[in-house]
Write an enzyme that holds these catalytic residues in place. Sequence first.
Site, PDB file in Angstrom:
ATOM      1  N   LYS A  25      -1.131  -4.276  -8.974  1.00 40.04           N
ATOM      2  CA  LYS A  25       0.151  -4.460  -8.631  1.00 40.04           C
ATOM      3  C   LYS A  25       1.195  -5.075  -9.715  1.00 40.04           C
ATOM      4  O   LYS A  25       0.553  -6.069 -10.271  1.00 40.04           O
ATOM      5  CB  LYS A  25       0.320  -5.198  -7.261  1.00 40.04           C
ATOM      6  CG  LYS A  25       0.139  -4.271  -6.120  1.00 40.04           C
ATOM      7  CD  LYS A  25       0.605  -4.973  -4.863  1.00 40.04           C
ATOM      8  CE  LYS A  25       2.018  -5.296  -4.796  1.00 40.04           C
ATOM      9  NZ  LYS A  25       2.382  -6.469  -3.956  1.00 40.04           N
ATOM     10  N   GLN A  60      -5.112   0.017   0.003  1.00 41.11           N
ATOM     11  CA  GLN A  60      -3.737  -0.377   0.216  1.00 41.11           C
ATOM     12  C   GLN A  60      -2.935   1.059  -0.437  1.00 41.11           C
ATOM     13  O   GLN A  60      -3.468   1.485  -1.357  1.00 41.11           O
ATOM     14  CB  GLN A  60      -3.130  -1.365  -0.376  1.00 41.11           C
ATOM     15  CG  GLN A  60      -3.911  -2.687   0.261  1.00 41.11           C
ATOM     16  CD  GLN A  60      -3.066  -2.970   1.611  1.00 41.11           C
ATOM     17  OE1 GLN A  60      -1.947  -2.593   1.821  1.00 41.11           O
ATOM     18  NE2 GLN A  60      -4.138  -3.545   2.429  1.00 41.11           N
ATOM     19  N   ILE A  61      -1.852   1.160   0.338  1.00 43.88           N
ATOM     20  CA  ILE A  61      -1.002   2.387  -0.316  1.00 43.88           C
ATOM     21  C   ILE A  61       0.165   1.683  -1.006  1.00 43.88           C
ATOM     22  O   ILE A  61       0.770   0.650  -0.326  1.00 43.88           O
ATOM     23  CB  ILE A  61      -0.432   3.381   0.578  1.00 43.88           C
ATOM     24  CG1 ILE A  61       0.245   2.753   1.853  1.00 43.88           C
ATOM     25  CG2 ILE A  61      -1.646   4.062   1.273  1.00 43.88           C
ATOM     26  CD1 ILE A  61       0.973   3.818   2.558  1.00 43.88           C
ATOM     27  N   TYR A  62       0.866   2.216  -2.186  1.00 40.33           N
ATOM     28  CA  TYR A  62       1.856   1.607  -2.988  1.00 40.33           C
ATOM     29  C   TYR A  62       2.481   2.702  -3.566  1.00 40.33           C
ATOM     30  O   TYR A  62       2.028   3.819  -4.066  1.00 40.33           O
ATOM     31  CB  TYR A  62       1.329   0.526  -4.116  1.00 40.33           C
ATOM     32  CG  TYR A  62       0.575  -0.423  -3.527  1.00 40.33           C
ATOM     33  CD1 TYR A  62       1.298  -1.634  -3.011  1.00 40.33           C
ATOM     34  CD2 TYR A  62      -0.586  -0.554  -3.645  1.00 40.33           C
ATOM     35  CE1 TYR A  62       0.642  -2.743  -2.674  1.00 40.33           C
ATOM     36  CE2 TYR A  62      -1.513  -1.705  -3.164  1.00 40.33           C
ATOM     37  CZ  TYR A  62      -0.660  -2.775  -2.642  1.00 40.33           C
ATOM     38  OH  TYR A  62      -1.243  -3.835  -2.112  1.00 40.33           O
TER      39      TYR A  62
END
Length: 82
Positions: A25, A60-62
């Site tokens: 991230k 997780q999705i981003y």
Amino acid sequence: MTCSNNCPSCSCQSPKFLLGDLVEKVSGSTWSGRVVGTYSTQLTPEGYCVESDKHPGSVQIYPATALRLVQTVRIQSSKATS
């Protein structure tokens, strides 16, 4: 957002990341891991599912804009010389 070919999800363009790429991230909470899938919605035309490298099995999705490449699985092509 649409591409110049008017594709709603811009599937005709090269993806920002490939399955297996190591990403992290860019801001906010920390998350790094391998790209294990993709998704697309009206608000997120290019999104990625990232499995944590610190907590295997946790995903997780981003959106693509929230991630940066750490290491790629892309193979660099080399031109053969005669």
